[in-house]
Design a protein around this motif. Structure first.
Motif, PDB file in Angstrom:
ATOM      1  N   LEU A 179     -14.638 -12.870 -30.111  1.00  0.00           N
ATOM      2  CA  LEU A 179     -14.289 -12.982 -31.530  1.00  0.00           C
ATOM      3  C   LEU A 179     -14.810 -14.288 -32.131  1.00  0.00           C
ATOM      4  O   LEU A 179     -15.351 -14.294 -33.238  1.00  0.00           O
TER       5      LEU A 179
ATOM      6  N   LYS B  54     -16.109 -10.691 -44.241  1.00  0.00           N
ATOM      7  CA  LYS B  54     -16.278 -10.707 -42.778  1.00  0.00           C
ATOM      8  C   LYS B  54     -15.089 -11.373 -42.107  1.00  0.00           C
ATOM      9  O   LYS B  54     -14.629 -10.919 -41.054  1.00  0.00           O
TER      10      LYS B  54
ATOM     11  N   ALA C 125     -18.585 -14.006 -32.475  1.00  0.00           N
ATOM     12  CA  ALA C 125     -18.947 -13.119 -33.582  1.00  0.00           C
ATOM     13  C   ALA C 125     -18.740 -13.823 -34.913  1.00  0.00           C
ATOM     14  O   ALA C 125     -19.586 -13.740 -35.817  1.00  0.00           O
ATOM     15  N   ALA C 126     -17.631 -14.532 -35.049  1.00  0.00           N
ATOM     16  CA  ALA C 126     -17.349 -15.251 -36.291  1.00  0.00           C
ATOM     17  C   ALA C 126     -18.405 -16.318 -36.549  1.00  0.00           C
ATOM     18  O   ALA C 126     -18.920 -16.446 -37.667  1.00  0.00           O
TER      19      ALA C 126
ATOM     20  N   ASP D 170     -12.388  -8.913 -42.030  1.00  0.00           N
ATOM     21  CA  ASP D 170     -12.666  -7.896 -41.007  1.00  0.00           C
ATOM     22  C   ASP D 170     -12.323  -8.424 -39.619  1.00  0.00           C
ATOM     23  O   ASP D 170     -11.701  -7.717 -38.810  1.00  0.00           O
ATOM     24  N   LEU D 171     -12.741  -9.655 -39.348  1.00  0.00           N
ATOM     25  CA  LEU D 171     -12.457 -10.254 -38.044  1.00  0.00           C
ATOM     26  C   LEU D 171     -10.959 -10.462 -37.846  1.00  0.00           C
ATOM     27  O   LEU D 171     -10.436 -10.261 -36.755  1.00  0.00           O
TER      28      LEU D 171
END
Length: 114
Positions: A15, A43, A18-19, A46-47
Motif C-alpha cells: 500500500l 487516488k 502504491a501510494a 481509493d487507497l
C-alpha cells in the motif's frame, strides 16, 4: 502468528509503495495543479478504501482464528478439569480408606494398653 504479521507487513509495504508511486506519477504528469490535486485526492481516497477493506478482511480472519483457539482452549480445559476431578476423587477415596485403617490401628493399640 508470525505468518499473520508477515502478511500484514507485506500488505502495508504494498500500500505504501502504491501510494508513493501514484503520488510521484501525478506530480510529474503534465497537467494543471488543480487537476493533479483532484487526482491525488481521488487516488488517496481509493487507497484509504482499499486499506479499510483489507483491514476488515484481516480483522475477520483474526476473529475466526480467535474463535477456533477459544474453542480449543475450552475443550482442553474441560478435559484437564475432568481428569483432575477423577484423580482427586480416586485419591480422596484411597486417603479416606487409609485414614480409617490408621484410626482402627490406633484404637486397637489403645484398647490393648487398657
Amino acid at each position: 502468528m508470525a505468518k499473520g504479521k508477515n502478511n500484514a507487513g507485506i500488505l502495508a509495504g504494498l500500500l505504501a509503495g502504491a501510494a508513493a508511486g501514484v503520488i510521484v506519477g501525478m506530480l510529474y504528469a503534465p497537467e494543471e495543479g488543480k487537476a493533479t490535486r483532484k487526482k491525488l485526492k481521488a487516488k488517496a481516497n481509493d487507497l484509504k478504501d482499499l486499506a479499510k477493506e483489507k483491514c476488515g478482511d484481516v480483522s475477520e480472519r483474526v476473529k475466526d482464528q480467535y474463535s477456533v483457539f477459544a474453542s480449543q482452549a475450552k475443550d482442553t480445559y474441560g478435559k484437564v478439569s475432568d481428569s483432575v476431578k477423577e484423580g482427586f476423587d480416586k485419591y480422596k477415596d484411597q486417603a479416606a480408606e487409609k485414614a480409617k485403617k490408621v484410626v482402627k490401628d490406633i484404637e486397637s493399640e489403645l484398647d490393648s494398653l487398657k
